[in-house]
Design a protein around this motif. Structure first.
Motif, short mmCIF file in Angstrom:
data_model
loop_
_atom_site.label_atom_id
_atom_site.label_comp_id
_atom_site.label_asym_id
_atom_site.label_seq_id
_atom_site.Cartn_x
_atom_site.Cartn_y
_atom_site.Cartn_z
N VAL A 172 0.83 -1.20 0.00
CA VAL A 172 0.00 0.00 0.00
C VAL A 172 0.87 1.26 0.00
O VAL A 172 0.51 2.27 -0.58
N ASP A 173 2.04 1.18 0.61
CA ASP A 173 2.94 2.34 0.64
C ASP A 173 3.42 2.74 -0.75
O ASP A 173 3.88 3.86 -0.96
N THR A 208 -5.55 10.17 -10.92
CA THR A 208 -4.48 9.35 -11.48
C THR A 208 -4.01 8.27 -10.53
O THR A 208 -3.39 7.31 -10.94
N SER A 209 -4.29 8.43 -9.22
CA SER A 209 -3.86 7.40 -8.27
C SER A 209 -5.00 6.46 -7.89
O SER A 209 -4.82 5.56 -7.10
N THR A 210 -6.19 6.65 -8.46
CA THR A 210 -7.32 5.78 -8.18
C THR A 210 -7.31 4.60 -9.14
O THR A 210 -7.24 4.77 -10.35
N LEU A 211 -7.37 3.42 -8.58
CA LEU A 211 -7.40 2.20 -9.38
C LEU A 211 -8.85 1.78 -9.55
O LEU A 211 -9.55 1.53 -8.58
N THR A 212 -9.33 1.73 -10.79
CA THR A 212 -10.72 1.38 -11.06
C THR A 212 -10.82 -0.06 -11.55
O THR A 212 -10.11 -0.45 -12.47
N PHE A 213 -11.67 -0.82 -10.89
CA PHE A 213 -11.94 -2.20 -11.28
C PHE A 213 -13.44 -2.29 -11.56
O PHE A 213 -14.23 -2.69 -10.71
N SER A 214 -13.82 -1.90 -12.77
CA SER A 214 -15.24 -1.72 -13.07
C SER A 214 -16.02 -3.02 -13.23
O SER A 214 -17.24 -3.01 -13.11
N ILE A 215 -15.36 -4.16 -13.49
CA ILE A 215 -16.11 -5.41 -13.63
C ILE A 215 -15.75 -6.44 -12.55
O ILE A 215 -16.16 -7.58 -12.64
N LEU A 216 -15.05 -6.01 -11.53
CA LEU A 216 -14.70 -6.90 -10.44
C LEU A 216 -15.94 -7.13 -9.57
O LEU A 216 -16.54 -6.19 -9.09
N HIS A 217 -16.31 -8.41 -9.39
CA HIS A 217 -17.50 -8.73 -8.62
C HIS A 217 -17.19 -9.33 -7.25
O HIS A 217 -17.97 -9.16 -6.32
N SER A 262 -3.88 -6.27 9.49
CA SER A 262 -4.64 -5.24 10.19
C SER A 262 -5.58 -4.56 9.20
O SER A 262 -5.45 -4.71 7.98
N LEU A 263 -6.51 -3.78 9.71
CA LEU A 263 -7.45 -3.06 8.85
C LEU A 263 -6.81 -1.86 8.17
O LEU A 263 -7.28 -1.44 7.11
N ALA A 264 -5.76 -1.31 8.73
CA ALA A 264 -5.17 -0.08 8.20
C ALA A 264 -4.74 -0.21 6.73
O ALA A 264 -5.14 0.63 5.91
N PRO A 265 -3.96 -1.22 6.34
CA PRO A 265 -3.59 -1.30 4.92
C PRO A 265 -4.78 -1.60 4.01
O PRO A 265 -4.82 -1.14 2.87
N VAL A 266 -5.76 -2.35 4.51
CA VAL A 266 -6.97 -2.62 3.70
C VAL A 266 -7.72 -1.32 3.46
O VAL A 266 -8.11 -1.02 2.33
N ARG A 267 -7.89 -0.53 4.51
CA ARG A 267 -8.57 0.75 4.36
C ARG A 267 -7.81 1.68 3.43
O ARG A 267 -8.39 2.32 2.56
N ARG A 268 -6.51 1.71 3.56
CA ARG A 268 -5.70 2.57 2.69
C ARG A 268 -5.79 2.12 1.24
O ARG A 268 -5.82 2.93 0.32
N LEU A 280 -8.40 0.53 -0.09
CA LEU A 280 -9.74 0.90 -0.54
C LEU A 280 -9.83 2.39 -0.86
O LEU A 280 -10.56 2.79 -1.77
N ASP A 281 -9.09 3.20 -0.12
CA ASP A 281 -9.09 4.65 -0.38
C ASP A 281 -8.56 4.98 -1.77
O ASP A 281 -8.83 6.06 -2.28
N HIS A 282 -7.82 4.07 -2.37
CA HIS A 282 -7.23 4.29 -3.69
C HIS A 282 -7.88 3.43 -4.77
O HIS A 282 -7.36 3.33 -5.87
N CYS A 283 -9.00 2.82 -4.45
CA CYS A 283 -9.68 1.97 -5.42
C CYS A 283 -11.10 2.49 -5.68
O CYS A 283 -11.69 3.15 -4.85
N HIS A 284 -11.58 2.13 -6.84
CA HIS A 284 -12.96 2.39 -7.21
C HIS A 284 -13.53 1.05 -7.63
O HIS A 284 -13.10 0.47 -8.63
N LEU A 285 -14.46 0.54 -6.86
CA LEU A 285 -15.04 -0.79 -7.08
C LEU A 285 -16.54 -0.64 -7.29
O LEU A 285 -17.34 -1.00 -6.42
#
Length: 189
Positions: free
Chosen positions: A10-11, A20-29, A37-43, A45-50
């Motif tokens: 995540v770092d 430009t830093s958002t990763l989009t996964f438009s067909i990921l189901h 820990s939850l911290a890297p998962v949350r971080r 998610l903050d950079h993804c668009h699902l």
């Protein structure tokens, strides 16, 4: 898609949130994330668009319990990441306790906090959710009115498990009549 999320991975994502830093996964189901820990998962998610994720599962192998603010931050990130709020059908968060290798002692049974309505409120946008499983080591503190508010937000709910091995607080004061009202609103529960 399944993968293990580490702080080091995540770092590598830029700290600023931009298009430009958002990763989009438009067909990921279906997405399964495993982390310590939850911290890297949350971080992450903050950079993804699902927008179309239907099933999100997070497994945590932890030495320390996630805190109430950790959970709330995770749920807020989830709300912002899964932008088509009608697509999420199943959310699972499992916390697996691991022993401390230095002394061989596992974590205490429960966290000193409870899952509250305010913690769960970000999840109310997911209007078509059918299953919410929060297998986390803490109790639950929801009164009848709060539980009915959640039920109104999730009319298709079939499964609702929150800290099932832990107590609800006495202040919850849920009555059989309150559970009947819950079942009236969530007919598939």
């Amino acid at each position: 898609m399944a993968f293990k999320v580490h702080d080091a991975v995540v770092d590598q994502i830029p700290a600023t949130q931009s298009s430009t830093s958002t990763l989009t996964f438009s067909i990921l189901h279906h997405l399964y994330l495993d982390s310590n820990s939850l911290a890297p998962v949350r971080r992450l998610l903050d950079h993804c668009h699902l927008p179309m994720v239907h099933d999100l599962s997070v497994g945590l192998q932890v030495h320390a319990h996630p805190t109430a603010p950790d959970l709330m931050s995770f749920f807020v990130s989830l709300q912002q990441t899964c932008t088509h709020h009608n697509s999420l059908k199943k959310l699972t968060l499992r916390v697996n306790q691991v022993q401390n290798q230095s002394d061989g002692i596992a974590l205490a049974n429960a966290s000193p906090y409870y899952v509250t309505f305010d913690c769960l409120r970000p999840l109310t946008v997911f209007i078509n959710v059918k299953s919410i499983t929060l297998d986390i080591p803490c109790g639950t503190d929801l009164n009848k009115h709060q539980l009915l508010c959640l039920a109104s937000s999730w009319p298709n709910l079939e499964t609702f498990q929150v800290g099932e091995d832990y107590d609800w607080t006495p202040s919850s004061a849920l009555t059989p009549r309150g559970f009947l009202k819950l079942l009236e609103r969530c007919r598939s529960l």
